[in-house]
Scaffold this motif. Sequence first.
Motif, PDB file in Angstrom:
ATOM      1  N   CYS A  22       0.872  -1.173   0.000  1.00 49.39           N
ATOM      2  CA  CYS A  22       0.000   0.000   0.000  1.00 49.39           C
ATOM      3  C   CYS A  22       0.907   1.220   0.000  1.00 49.39           C
ATOM      4  O   CYS A  22       1.552   1.514   1.008  1.00 49.39           O
ATOM      5  CB  CYS A  22      -0.915  -0.004   1.205  1.00 49.39           C
ATOM      6  N   ALA A  23       0.965   1.876  -1.144  1.00 53.77           N
ATOM      7  CA  ALA A  23       1.814   3.052  -1.281  1.00 53.77           C
ATOM      8  C   ALA A  23       0.993   4.303  -1.024  1.00 53.77           C
ATOM      9  O   ALA A  23      -0.120   4.448  -1.544  1.00 53.77           O
ATOM     10  CB  ALA A  23       2.415   3.102  -2.681  1.00 53.77           C
ATOM     11  N   ALA A  24       1.545   5.180  -0.224  1.00 52.37           N
ATOM     12  CA  ALA A  24       0.835   6.394   0.149  1.00 52.37           C
ATOM     13  C   ALA A  24       1.574   7.628  -0.333  1.00 52.37           C
ATOM     14  O   ALA A  24       2.808   7.674  -0.314  1.00 52.37           O
ATOM     15  CB  ALA A  24       0.682   6.464   1.660  1.00 52.37           C
ATOM     16  N   SER A  25       0.815   8.587  -0.783  1.00 53.60           N
ATOM     17  CA  SER A  25       1.389   9.887  -1.104  1.00 53.60           C
ATOM     18  C   SER A  25       1.247  10.781   0.114  1.00 53.60           C
ATOM     19  O   SER A  25       0.443  10.519   0.999  1.00 53.60           O
ATOM     20  CB  SER A  25       0.659  10.500  -2.290  1.00 53.60           C
ATOM     21  N   GLY A  26       2.026  11.828   0.168  1.00 58.35           N
ATOM     22  CA  GLY A  26       1.878  12.745   1.289  1.00 58.35           C
ATOM     23  C   GLY A  26       2.987  12.594   2.314  1.00 58.35           C
ATOM     24  O   GLY A  26       3.465  11.497   2.573  1.00 58.35           O
ATOM     25  N   ARG A  27       3.371  13.704   2.879  1.00 58.11           N
ATOM     26  CA  ARG A  27       4.532  13.732   3.770  1.00 58.11           C
ATOM     27  C   ARG A  27       4.247  13.197   5.152  1.00 58.11           C
ATOM     28  O   ARG A  27       5.148  12.812   5.873  1.00 58.11           O
ATOM     29  CB  ARG A  27       5.048  15.161   3.883  1.00 58.11           C
ATOM     30  N   THR A  28       2.982  13.165   5.577  1.00 58.31           N
ATOM     31  CA  THR A  28       2.684  12.789   6.956  1.00 58.31           C
ATOM     32  C   THR A  28       2.280  11.335   7.105  1.00 58.31           C
ATOM     33  O   THR A  28       1.887  10.911   8.175  1.00 58.31           O
ATOM     34  CB  THR A  28       1.576  13.678   7.519  1.00 58.31           C
ATOM     35  N   PHE A  29       2.391  10.539   6.042  1.00 54.88           N
ATOM     36  CA  PHE A  29       2.008   9.128   6.106  1.00 54.88           C
ATOM     37  C   PHE A  29       2.667   8.435   7.277  1.00 54.88           C
ATOM     38  O   PHE A  29       2.059   7.601   7.946  1.00 54.88           O
ATOM     39  CB  PHE A  29       2.398   8.434   4.793  1.00 54.88           C
ATOM     40  N   SER A  30       3.923   8.729   7.510  1.00 53.18           N
ATOM     41  CA  SER A  30       4.678   8.006   8.528  1.00 53.18           C
ATOM     42  C   SER A  30       4.120   8.216   9.925  1.00 53.18           C
ATOM     43  O   SER A  30       4.501   7.500  10.843  1.00 53.18           O
ATOM     44  CB  SER A  30       6.149   8.425   8.476  1.00 53.18           C
ATOM     45  N   ARG A  31       3.245   9.172  10.100  1.00 52.85           N
ATOM     46  CA  ARG A  31       2.684   9.464  11.422  1.00 52.85           C
ATOM     47  C   ARG A  31       1.307   8.844  11.633  1.00 52.85           C
ATOM     48  O   ARG A  31       0.707   9.047  12.689  1.00 52.85           O
ATOM     49  CB  ARG A  31       2.600  10.973  11.615  1.00 52.85           C
ATOM     50  N   TYR A  32       0.805   8.111  10.636  1.00 48.96           N
ATOM     51  CA  TYR A  32      -0.547   7.569  10.722  1.00 48.96           C
ATOM     52  C   TYR A  32      -0.541   6.103  11.117  1.00 48.96           C
ATOM     53  O   TYR A  32       0.272   5.318  10.624  1.00 48.96           O
ATOM     54  CB  TYR A  32      -1.256   7.656   9.372  1.00 48.96           C
ATOM     55  N   ILE A  51      -1.354  -1.643  12.351  1.00 49.32           N
ATOM     56  CA  ILE A  51       0.000  -1.314  12.786  1.00 49.32           C
ATOM     57  C   ILE A  51       0.038   0.133  13.246  1.00 49.32           C
ATOM     58  O   ILE A  51      -0.609   1.010  12.674  1.00 49.32           O
ATOM     59  CB  ILE A  51       1.010  -1.574  11.644  1.00 49.32           C
ATOM     60  N   SER A  52       0.777   0.372  14.310  1.00 49.65           N
ATOM     61  CA  SER A  52       0.899   1.730  14.828  1.00 49.65           C
ATOM     62  C   SER A  52       1.783   2.561  13.912  1.00 49.65           C
ATOM     63  O   SER A  52       2.472   2.034  13.031  1.00 49.65           O
ATOM     64  CB  SER A  52       1.484   1.697  16.238  1.00 49.65           C
ATOM     65  N   TRP A  53       1.792   3.872  14.139  1.00 53.46           N
ATOM     66  CA  TRP A  53       2.536   4.740  13.248  1.00 53.46           C
ATOM     67  C   TRP A  53       4.028   4.409  13.239  1.00 53.46           C
ATOM     68  O   TRP A  53       4.701   4.516  12.217  1.00 53.46           O
ATOM     69  CB  TRP A  53       2.340   6.214  13.637  1.00 53.46           C
ATOM     70  N   SER A  54       4.529   3.984  14.398  1.00 53.41           N
ATOM     71  CA  SER A  54       5.959   3.675  14.505  1.00 53.41           C
ATOM     72  C   SER A  54       6.297   2.286  13.995  1.00 53.41           C
ATOM     73  O   SER A  54       7.462   1.975  13.750  1.00 53.41           O
ATOM     74  CB  SER A  54       6.396   3.788  15.959  1.00 53.41           C
TER      75      SER A  54
END
Length: 128
Positions: A22-32, A51-54
């Motif tokens: 699942c590829a995501a665009s956007g800079r804040t993906f890693s925080r979701y 899965i948690s953001w980390s």
Amino acid sequence: QVQLVESGGGLVQAGDSLRLSCAASGRTFSRYAMGWFRQAPGKEREIVAGISWSGVSQYYADSVKGRFTISRDNTKNTVYLQMSNLKPEDTAVYYCAARSTQIMGLRIYLQIDEYDLWGQGTQVTVSS
């Protein structure tokens, strides 16, 4: 706005493996927090894994525990679902989802209405 695009589905035989991405665009993906859901014909959509953001915490539905692994690579804005020992009952459309309304939360989310962003889905068919 973040967009999610799933890939990796296909037709396989029972016992085979597949890896969904699942590829995501956007800079804040890693925080979701992220999740994988599936919907079989005539059935309601259900949680498969979260899965948690980390990436530290994961959840698995009992039906896939020990066979599926969820992971994420925040440097690639991608979450994965490694599926092994597939069974015919795993046949479904698989969706990834993101909870963008909360950044860097500690929880894993299990309910459909806790996610606000969804991909278009990828079909997984397992023949017996």
